[in-house]
Design a protein around this motif. Structure first.
Motif, PDB file in Angstrom:
ATOM      1  N   TYR A  21      45.566  -3.668 100.166  1.00 53.31           N
ATOM      2  CA  TYR A  21      46.987  -3.722  99.840  1.00 53.31           C
ATOM      3  C   TYR A  21      47.219  -4.550  98.572  1.00 53.31           C
ATOM      4  O   TYR A  21      47.952  -4.135  97.665  1.00 53.31           O
ATOM      5  CB  TYR A  21      47.755  -4.325 101.014  1.00 53.31           C
ATOM      6  CG  TYR A  21      49.222  -4.574 100.745  1.00 53.31           C
ATOM      7  CD1 TYR A  21      50.165  -3.581 100.998  1.00 53.31           C
ATOM      8  CD2 TYR A  21      49.665  -5.794 100.232  1.00 53.31           C
ATOM      9  CE1 TYR A  21      51.512  -3.802 100.749  1.00 53.31           C
ATOM     10  CE2 TYR A  21      51.003  -6.020  99.972  1.00 53.31           C
ATOM     11  CZ  TYR A  21      51.925  -5.029 100.232  1.00 53.31           C
ATOM     12  OH  TYR A  21      53.253  -5.252  99.976  1.00 53.31           O
ATOM     13  N   ASP A  31      52.694   0.218  97.128  1.00 55.17           N
ATOM     14  CA  ASP A  31      52.194  -0.107  98.468  1.00 55.17           C
ATOM     15  C   ASP A  31      51.207   0.972  98.862  1.00 55.17           C
ATOM     16  O   ASP A  31      51.563   2.155  98.952  1.00 55.17           O
ATOM     17  CB  ASP A  31      53.378  -0.155  99.436  1.00 55.17           C
ATOM     18  CG  ASP A  31      52.981  -0.616 100.834  1.00 55.17           C
ATOM     19  OD1 ASP A  31      51.785  -0.535 101.178  1.00 55.17           O
ATOM     20  OD2 ASP A  31      53.877  -1.040 101.588  1.00 55.17           O
ATOM     21  N   ARG A  33      50.156   1.766 101.519  1.00 57.77           N
ATOM     22  CA  ARG A  33      50.564   2.428 102.752  1.00 57.77           C
ATOM     23  C   ARG A  33      51.506   3.592 102.502  1.00 57.77           C
ATOM     24  O   ARG A  33      51.905   4.287 103.437  1.00 57.77           O
ATOM     25  CB  ARG A  33      51.212   1.412 103.689  1.00 57.77           C
ATOM     26  CG  ARG A  33      50.254   0.328 104.170  1.00 57.77           C
ATOM     27  CD  ARG A  33      50.962  -0.781 104.918  1.00 57.77           C
ATOM     28  NE  ARG A  33      51.932  -1.460 104.059  1.00 57.77           N
ATOM     29  CZ  ARG A  33      52.738  -2.428 104.468  1.00 57.77           C
ATOM     30  NH1 ARG A  33      52.688  -2.829 105.735  1.00 57.77           N
ATOM     31  NH2 ARG A  33      53.580  -3.005 103.631  1.00 57.77           N
ATOM     32  N   THR A  34      51.852   3.837 101.246  1.00 60.39           N
ATOM     33  CA  THR A  34      52.658   5.003 100.879  1.00 60.39           C
ATOM     34  C   THR A  34      51.806   6.082 100.221  1.00 60.39           C
ATOM     35  O   THR A  34      52.325   7.105  99.785  1.00 60.39           O
ATOM     36  CB  THR A  34      53.789   4.602  99.914  1.00 60.39           C
ATOM     37  OG1 THR A  34      53.221   4.165  98.657  1.00 60.39           O
ATOM     38  CG2 THR A  34      54.633   3.480 100.496  1.00 60.39           C
ATOM     39  N   SER A  37      46.544   8.677 103.195  1.00 58.77           N
ATOM     40  CA  SER A  37      46.571   8.510 104.645  1.00 58.77           C
ATOM     41  C   SER A  37      47.409   7.310 105.078  1.00 58.77           C
ATOM     42  O   SER A  37      47.559   7.061 106.265  1.00 58.77           O
ATOM     43  CB  SER A  37      45.141   8.325 105.172  1.00 58.77           C
ATOM     44  OG  SER A  37      44.597   7.112 104.683  1.00 58.77           O
ATOM     45  N   ARG A  38      47.874   6.518 104.098  1.00 54.87           N
ATOM     46  CA  ARG A  38      48.676   5.313 104.355  1.00 54.87           C
ATOM     47  C   ARG A  38      47.878   4.230 105.059  1.00 54.87           C
ATOM     48  O   ARG A  38      48.455   3.342 105.687  1.00 54.87           O
ATOM     49  CB  ARG A  38      49.943   5.669 105.149  1.00 54.87           C
ATOM     50  CG  ARG A  38      50.828   6.680 104.441  1.00 54.87           C
ATOM     51  CD  ARG A  38      52.111   6.942 105.198  1.00 54.87           C
ATOM     52  NE  ARG A  38      52.930   7.916 104.493  1.00 54.87           N
ATOM     53  CZ  ARG A  38      54.147   8.306 104.879  1.00 54.87           C
ATOM     54  NH1 ARG A  38      54.662   7.801 106.002  1.00 54.87           N
ATOM     55  NH2 ARG A  38      54.825   9.174 104.172  1.00 54.87           N
ATOM     56  N   ASN A  39      46.580   4.299 104.928  1.00 53.56           N
ATOM     57  CA  ASN A  39      45.698   3.314 105.529  1.00 53.56           C
ATOM     58  C   ASN A  39      45.356   2.231 104.511  1.00 53.56           C
ATOM     59  O   ASN A  39      45.438   2.452 103.300  1.00 53.56           O
ATOM     60  CB  ASN A  39      44.424   3.997 106.036  1.00 53.56           C
ATOM     61  CG  ASN A  39      43.560   3.086 106.871  1.00 53.56           C
ATOM     62  OD1 ASN A  39      44.060   2.271 107.643  1.00 53.56           O
ATOM     63  ND2 ASN A  39      42.261   3.210 106.726  1.00 53.56           N
ATOM     64  N   LEU A  40      44.929   1.055 105.003  1.00 53.48           N
ATOM     65  CA  LEU A  40      44.585  -0.056 104.116  1.00 53.48           C
ATOM     66  C   LEU A  40      43.124  -0.061 103.696  1.00 53.48           C
ATOM     67  O   LEU A  40      42.716  -0.891 102.890  1.00 53.48           O
ATOM     68  CB  LEU A  40      44.888  -1.395 104.812  1.00 53.48           C
ATOM     69  CG  LEU A  40      46.326  -1.687 105.200  1.00 53.48           C
ATOM     70  CD1 LEU A  40      46.394  -3.004 105.958  1.00 53.48           C
ATOM     71  CD2 LEU A  40      47.208  -1.743 103.968  1.00 53.48           C
ATOM     72  N   ASN A  44      41.245   5.040 101.325  1.00 58.29           N
ATOM     73  CA  ASN A  44      42.588   5.286 100.814  1.00 58.29           C
ATOM     74  C   ASN A  44      42.848   4.526  99.513  1.00 58.29           C
ATOM     75  O   ASN A  44      43.557   5.009  98.635  1.00 58.29           O
ATOM     76  CB  ASN A  44      43.636   4.914 101.861  1.00 58.29           C
ATOM     77  CG  ASN A  44      44.951   5.625 101.626  1.00 58.29           C
ATOM     78  OD1 ASN A  44      44.982   6.801 101.265  1.00 58.29           O
ATOM     79  ND2 ASN A  44      46.048   4.917 101.801  1.00 58.29           N
ATOM     80  N   LEU A 104      51.065  -8.587 107.287  1.00 58.58           N
ATOM     81  CA  LEU A 104      51.706  -7.281 107.105  1.00 58.58           C
ATOM     82  C   LEU A 104      52.370  -6.810 108.394  1.00 58.58           C
ATOM     83  O   LEU A 104      52.365  -5.628 108.712  1.00 58.58           O
ATOM     84  CB  LEU A 104      50.681  -6.235 106.634  1.00 58.58           C
ATOM     85  CG  LEU A 104      50.076  -6.449 105.243  1.00 58.58           C
ATOM     86  CD1 LEU A 104      49.065  -5.360 104.930  1.00 58.58           C
ATOM     87  CD2 LEU A 104      51.167  -6.480 104.171  1.00 58.58           C
ATOM     88  N   LYS A 107      50.433  -4.540 111.094  1.00 57.82           N
ATOM     89  CA  LYS A 107      50.108  -3.129 110.882  1.00 57.82           C
ATOM     90  C   LYS A 107      49.000  -3.047 109.838  1.00 57.82           C
ATOM     91  O   LYS A 107      49.248  -3.168 108.639  1.00 57.82           O
ATOM     92  CB  LYS A 107      51.343  -2.350 110.429  1.00 57.82           C
ATOM     93  CG  LYS A 107      52.444  -2.304 111.481  1.00 57.82           C
ATOM     94  CD  LYS A 107      53.644  -1.520 110.997  1.00 57.82           C
ATOM     95  CE  LYS A 107      54.737  -1.472 112.062  1.00 57.82           C
ATOM     96  NZ  LYS A 107      55.932  -0.720 111.599  1.00 57.82           N
ATOM     97  N   GLY A 109      44.461  -1.887 109.172  1.00 56.43           N
ATOM     98  CA  GLY A 109      43.518  -0.788 109.076  1.00 56.43           C
ATOM     99  C   GLY A 109      42.797  -0.497 110.370  1.00 56.43           C
ATOM    100  O   GLY A 109      43.218  -0.913 111.455  1.00 56.43           O
TER     101      GLY A 109
END
Length: 212
Positions: A21, A31, A33-34, A37-40, A44, A104, A107, A109
């Motif tokens: 992140y 971000d 997360r946008t 896959s929106r994963n950290l 991604n 965070l 929320k 990985g």
């Protein structure tokens, strides 16, 4: 026991550091997360910053597990007479931090790289076997998620086989718990695998939500 407990809290806080992140936000101002896959995780982050950044983020996430288990665990055992099994407790705490990072809003990985680092700090040969299992499963099924699940499933089994009668029940249970955490975090992937929708490497991409 106050210091060993504080070291356990420190392990969780280290695991909570969202390197993926932070790097994406610093370099691209977005971000992670946008994205995709929106994963950290490293996969991604590579989508957002480019393939070379996969290794960077994986190394950081790996270190988040290794440092608590090997370094902090060693300090607790040598300096404060804590039981050796405390190292695996620190490793699990770091993995929990990655999955539920306090920074965070809990929320995070999926914890695979951090678990790998922790196991390396505790039982490196067991991790080596898991790495081989991952490669075999990856090339057999061509799915990163499947490789991650099968590899972590091998941890308690490999540890018991290698250690035999000297195996620690605490470490065995901790490795099994790591597998259950990874399994739970991959529940969406498992659903796609069952439906035949999980993306495969070297194959046509169907979705971007398959990070390990």
């Amino acid at each position: 026991m106050i210091i060993p407990i504080l070291l356990g809290v420190a392990s969780y806080l280290i695991g909570s550091i969202p390197f993926g992140y932070v790097l994406v936000y610093m370099l691209r101002g977005i971000d992670v997360r946008t994205v995709g896959s929106r994963n950290l995780g490293a996969t991604n982050v590579a989508r957002a910053l480019g393939t070379p950044w996969f290794a960077v983020v994986f190394a950081f996430d790996f270190a988040k597990g290794f440092v608590p288990a090997f370094v902090l665990g060693g300090v607790a055992v040598r300096s404060f007479d804590a039981p050796p099994e405390i190292a695996v407790a620190y490793g699990v705490a770091a993995m929990a931090g990655h999955i539920w990072p306090v920074y965070l809003r809990f929320k995070g990985g999926k914890g695979v790289a951090t678990a790998a680092g922790a196991v390396t700090g505790i039982a490196p040969v067991t991790l080596g076997i898991a790495a081989v299992v991952f490669v075999i499963a990856l090339f057999a099924g061509r799915m990163v998620s499947l490789g991650s699940i099968v590899a972590t499933a091998s941890l308690p089994v490999s540890y018991l086989v290698l250690e035999g009668k000297d195996a620690s029940p605490v470490v065995t249970v901790a490795f099994a718990f790591m597998f259950l955490l990874v399994l739970w975090k991959h529940r969406a992937n498992i659903g796609r695998i069952v439906r035949g929708e999980e993306p495969k490497i070297f194959g046509k991409k169907k979705t971007e939500a398959s990070d390990a």
